[in-house]
Design a protein around this motif. Structure first.
Motif, PDB file in Angstrom:
ATOM      1  N   TRP A 116     131.280  90.223   0.443  1.00  0.00           N
ATOM      2  CA  TRP A 116     132.166  90.979   1.337  1.00  0.00           C
ATOM      3  C   TRP A 116     131.813  90.624   2.765  1.00  0.00           C
ATOM      4  O   TRP A 116     130.651  90.690   3.176  1.00  0.00           O
ATOM      5  CB  TRP A 116     132.003  92.472   1.101  1.00  0.00           C
ATOM      6  N   THR A 117     132.795  90.226   3.526  1.00  0.00           N
ATOM      7  CA  THR A 117     132.559  89.798   4.902  1.00  0.00           C
ATOM      8  C   THR A 117     132.540  90.999   5.830  1.00  0.00           C
ATOM      9  O   THR A 117     133.542  91.715   5.954  1.00  0.00           O
ATOM     10  CB  THR A 117     133.655  88.821   5.361  1.00  0.00           C
ATOM     11  N   PRO A 118     131.415  91.273   6.493  1.00  0.00           N
ATOM     12  CA  PRO A 118     131.386  92.391   7.448  1.00  0.00           C
ATOM     13  C   PRO A 118     132.271  92.107   8.651  1.00  0.00           C
ATOM     14  O   PRO A 118     132.636  90.953   8.930  1.00  0.00           O
ATOM     15  CB  PRO A 118     129.904  92.483   7.833  1.00  0.00           C
ATOM     16  N   GLY A 119     132.596  93.155   9.365  1.00  0.00           N
ATOM     17  CA  GLY A 119     133.519  93.029  10.488  1.00  0.00           C
ATOM     18  C   GLY A 119     133.052  92.070  11.561  1.00  0.00           C
ATOM     19  O   GLY A 119     133.869  91.369  12.172  1.00  0.00           O
ATOM     20  N   PHE A 120     131.743  92.011  11.804  1.00  0.00           N
ATOM     21  CA  PHE A 120     131.267  91.154  12.891  1.00  0.00           C
ATOM     22  C   PHE A 120     131.214  89.678  12.498  1.00  0.00           C
ATOM     23  O   PHE A 120     130.851  88.833  13.323  1.00  0.00           O
ATOM     24  CB  PHE A 120     129.868  91.615  13.355  1.00  0.00           C
ATOM     25  N   LEU A 121     131.564  89.334  11.236  1.00  0.00           N
ATOM     26  CA  LEU A 121     131.587  87.942  10.810  1.00  0.00           C
ATOM     27  C   LEU A 121     132.989  87.472  10.427  1.00  0.00           C
ATOM     28  O   LEU A 121     133.153  86.360   9.924  1.00  0.00           O
ATOM     29  CB  LEU A 121     130.646  87.741   9.603  1.00  0.00           C
ATOM     30  N   THR A 122     133.997  88.311  10.651  1.00  0.00           N
ATOM     31  CA  THR A 122     135.355  87.917  10.271  1.00  0.00           C
ATOM     32  C   THR A 122     135.857  86.719  11.077  1.00  0.00           C
ATOM     33  O   THR A 122     136.753  86.001  10.622  1.00  0.00           O
ATOM     34  CB  THR A 122     136.316  89.101  10.480  1.00  0.00           C
ATOM     35  N   ALA A 123     135.285  86.490  12.254  1.00  0.00           N
ATOM     36  CA  ALA A 123     135.707  85.339  13.056  1.00  0.00           C
ATOM     37  C   ALA A 123     135.319  84.019  12.401  1.00  0.00           C
ATOM     38  O   ALA A 123     135.862  82.965  12.772  1.00  0.00           O
ATOM     39  CB  ALA A 123     135.101  85.422  14.454  1.00  0.00           C
ATOM     40  N   PHE A 124     134.392  84.052  11.425  1.00  0.00           N
ATOM     41  CA  PHE A 124     133.945  82.828  10.762  1.00  0.00           C
ATOM     42  C   PHE A 124     134.666  82.584   9.435  1.00  0.00           C
ATOM     43  O   PHE A 124     134.298  81.666   8.699  1.00  0.00           O
ATOM     44  CB  PHE A 124     132.431  82.897  10.501  1.00  0.00           C
ATOM     45  N   GLU A 125     135.649  83.392   9.121  1.00  0.00           N
ATOM     46  CA  GLU A 125     136.390  83.195   7.867  1.00  0.00           C
ATOM     47  C   GLU A 125     137.168  81.877   7.887  1.00  0.00           C
ATOM     48  O   GLU A 125     137.694  81.493   8.946  1.00  0.00           O
ATOM     49  CB  GLU A 125     137.372  84.360   7.657  1.00  0.00           C
ATOM     50  N   PRO A 126     137.275  81.202   6.717  1.00  0.00           N
ATOM     51  CA  PRO A 126     136.628  81.485   5.430  1.00  0.00           C
ATOM     52  C   PRO A 126     135.118  81.234   5.496  1.00  0.00           C
ATOM     53  O   PRO A 126     134.688  80.202   6.034  1.00  0.00           O
ATOM     54  CB  PRO A 126     137.315  80.525   4.460  1.00  0.00           C
ATOM     55  N   LEU A 127     134.340  82.159   4.963  1.00  0.00           N
ATOM     56  CA  LEU A 127     132.890  82.162   5.175  1.00  0.00           C
ATOM     57  C   LEU A 127     132.150  81.907   3.872  1.00  0.00           C
ATOM     58  O   LEU A 127     132.450  82.524   2.840  1.00  0.00           O
ATOM     59  CB  LEU A 127     132.468  83.514   5.762  1.00  0.00           C
ATOM     60  N   ALA A 128     131.186  80.994   3.931  1.00  0.00           N
ATOM     61  CA  ALA A 128     130.272  80.734   2.821  1.00  0.00           C
ATOM     62  C   ALA A 128     128.853  80.779   3.358  1.00  0.00           C
ATOM     63  O   ALA A 128     128.562  80.187   4.414  1.00  0.00           O
ATOM     64  CB  ALA A 128     130.559  79.378   2.175  1.00  0.00           C
ATOM     65  N   VAL A 129     127.974  81.483   2.673  1.00  0.00           N
ATOM     66  CA  VAL A 129     126.600  81.670   3.119  1.00  0.00           C
ATOM     67  C   VAL A 129     125.666  81.008   2.112  1.00  0.00           C
ATOM     68  O   VAL A 129     125.746  81.283   0.899  1.00  0.00           O
ATOM     69  CB  VAL A 129     126.268  83.163   3.265  1.00  0.00           C
ATOM     70  N   VAL A 130     124.775  80.176   2.639  1.00  0.00           N
ATOM     71  CA  VAL A 130     123.792  79.482   1.797  1.00  0.00           C
ATOM     72  C   VAL A 130     122.412  80.011   2.149  1.00  0.00           C
ATOM     73  O   VAL A 130     121.970  79.883   3.307  1.00  0.00           O
ATOM     74  CB  VAL A 130     123.855  77.952   2.018  1.00  0.00           C
ATOM     75  N   PRO A 131     121.701  80.626   1.197  1.00  0.00           N
ATOM     76  CA  PRO A 131     120.333  81.090   1.481  1.00  0.00           C
ATOM     77  C   PRO A 131     119.437  79.941   1.922  1.00  0.00           C
ATOM     78  O   PRO A 131     119.539  78.813   1.399  1.00  0.00           O
ATOM     79  CB  PRO A 131     119.883  81.680   0.132  1.00  0.00           C
ATOM     80  N   HIS A 132     118.571  80.221   2.874  1.00  0.00           N
ATOM     81  CA  HIS A 132     117.752  79.162   3.469  1.00  0.00           C
ATOM     82  C   HIS A 132     116.351  79.710   3.677  1.00  0.00           C
ATOM     83  O   HIS A 132     116.173  80.830   4.157  1.00  0.00           O
ATOM     84  CB  HIS A 132     118.366  78.719   4.805  1.00  0.00           C
ATOM     85  N   ASP A 133     115.356  78.904   3.317  1.00  0.00           N
ATOM     86  CA  ASP A 133     113.969  79.294   3.552  1.00  0.00           C
ATOM     87  C   ASP A 133     113.654  79.218   5.041  1.00  0.00           C
ATOM     88  O   ASP A 133     114.331  78.527   5.813  1.00  0.00           O
ATOM     89  CB  ASP A 133     113.016  78.367   2.780  1.00  0.00           C
ATOM     90  N   VAL A 134     112.613  79.934   5.422  1.00  0.00           N
ATOM     91  CA  VAL A 134     112.195  79.893   6.824  1.00  0.00           C
ATOM     92  C   VAL A 134     111.668  78.490   7.130  1.00  0.00           C
ATOM     93  O   VAL A 134     110.742  78.002   6.460  1.00  0.00           O
ATOM     94  CB  VAL A 134     111.102  80.942   7.091  1.00  0.00           C
ATOM     95  N   PRO A 135     112.262  77.808   8.116  1.00  0.00           N
ATOM     96  CA  PRO A 135     111.830  76.425   8.391  1.00  0.00           C
ATOM     97  C   PRO A 135     110.432  76.390   8.985  1.00  0.00           C
ATOM     98  O   PRO A 135     110.019  77.286   9.735  1.00  0.00           O
ATOM     99  CB  PRO A 135     112.882  75.926   9.381  1.00  0.00           C
ATOM    100  N   ALA A 136     109.701  75.338   8.636  1.00  0.00           N
ATOM    101  CA  ALA A 136     108.354  75.172   9.185  1.00  0.00           C
ATOM    102  C   ALA A 136     108.398  74.734  10.637  1.00  0.00           C
ATOM    103  O   ALA A 136     107.494  75.042  11.420  1.00  0.00           O
ATOM    104  CB  ALA A 136     107.576  74.152   8.346  1.00  0.00           C
ATOM    105  N   GLN A 137     109.434  74.017  11.012  1.00  0.00           N
ATOM    106  CA  GLN A 137     109.590  73.538  12.376  1.00  0.00           C
ATOM    107  C   GLN A 137     110.865  74.129  12.977  1.00  0.00           C
ATOM    108  O   GLN A 137     111.805  74.467  12.251  1.00  0.00           O
ATOM    109  CB  GLN A 137     109.673  72.002  12.401  1.00  0.00           C
ATOM    110  N   PRO A 138     110.917  74.293  14.288  1.00  0.00           N
ATOM    111  CA  PRO A 138     112.138  74.808  14.926  1.00  0.00           C
ATOM    112  C   PRO A 138     113.340  73.926  14.631  1.00  0.00           C
ATOM    113  O   PRO A 138     113.223  72.692  14.605  1.00  0.00           O
ATOM    114  CB  PRO A 138     111.787  74.804  16.417  1.00  0.00           C
ATOM    115  N   GLU A 139     114.470  74.550  14.368  1.00  0.00           N
ATOM    116  CA  GLU A 139     115.697  73.838  14.090  1.00  0.00           C
ATOM    117  C   GLU A 139     116.766  74.264  15.083  1.00  0.00           C
ATOM    118  O   GLU A 139     116.739  75.391  15.589  1.00  0.00           O
ATOM    119  CB  GLU A 139     116.178  74.118  12.659  1.00  0.00           C
TER     120      GLU A 139
END
Length: 232
Positions: A35-58
């Motif tokens: 479910w897309t929250p209201g503050f992310l509707t500007a990014f529709e169509p939205l897909a979220v990919v889980p990501h580990d905490v990077p070891a180096q700044p990205e």
């Protein structure tokens, strides 16, 4: 990967079964509908990919900051610009919710109109109440005013006497009212109005009371001493 309904339609996976291959060859399985929250509707169509905490700044392309209240939005927007740490501040674009801004302006306009009408209505009722009370006082003390006139008191003195008494009582009432209102707001934890607002409201309330007492005072000064002192 989790995708919204609009993203699943774009992927051709309305039944939430399948996978998506990215441009760099990675295979991402669809784990469910989100479910897309209201503050992310500007990014529709939205897909979220889980990501580990990077070891180096990205590098970060978009940063979403959530404010706990609408009043904090301007402060957070200015603060976010300073903590991003970009070497080129001109490339940083801060956008706030247009719907939130419109709603805030609408609510503020309605509250200002309501508050203005409420204050004016209360001041009007206060003036009418003061005038009626003083008219009753004048009728009850008409012989007293007649004696004063017979003893040489001028009409101006009678008017000044009533206005002085009313002004003193009004000043006491305004001070007690402001103290009680401030104490109530402190106990309830509500925000306090500014000092300028309190002073302005007190001055207006006091002035309204004194002006409302002017007509009864003039009526009292016009009492005929001979008529009032006459014994039936």
């Amino acid at each position: 990967m989790f995708a919204s309904s609009a993203a699943l339609e774009q992927f051709g996976l309305p039944d939430i079964a399948g996978a998506v291959i990215t441009s760099d060859g990675k295979v991402l399985g669809v784990g469910g509908r989100m479910w897309t929250p209201g503050f992310l509707t500007a990014f529709e169509p939205l897909a979220v990919v889980p990501h580990d905490v990077p070891a180096q700044p990205e590098p970060v392309a978009v940063l979403v900051v959530i404010a706990s209240s609408a009043a904090l939005v301007p402060v957070i927007a200015e603060f976010a610009r300073t903590v991003v740490g970009s070497h080129d501040p001109s490339r940083i674009v801060v956008q706030t919710s247009t719907s939130l801004t419109a709603m805030k302006e609408l609510v503020e306009g309605q509250l200002n109109t309501y508050s203005r009408g409420l204050v004016l209505g209360l001041l009007g009722l206060n003036g009418v109440a003061v005038a009626l009370i003083l008219f009753g006082l004048v009728m009850m003390r008409r012989k007293d005013f007649g004696r004063r006139r017979a003893l040489g008191a001028s009409r101006q003195l009678i008017v000044e006497l009533l206005l002085t008494q009313t002004g003193a009582l009004a000043a006491t009432g305004v001070a007690c009212g402001l103290a009680a209102a401030t104490g109530s707001l402190l106990l309830s934890g509500d925000p306090l109005p500014g000092v300028e607002f309190c002073i302005a409201l007190g001055v207006v309330a006091w002035s309204t009371t004194v002006v409302s007492a002017l007509v009864p005072a003039i009526v009292a000064s016009q009492r005929d001493p001979i008529h009032e002192l006459r014994v039936p």
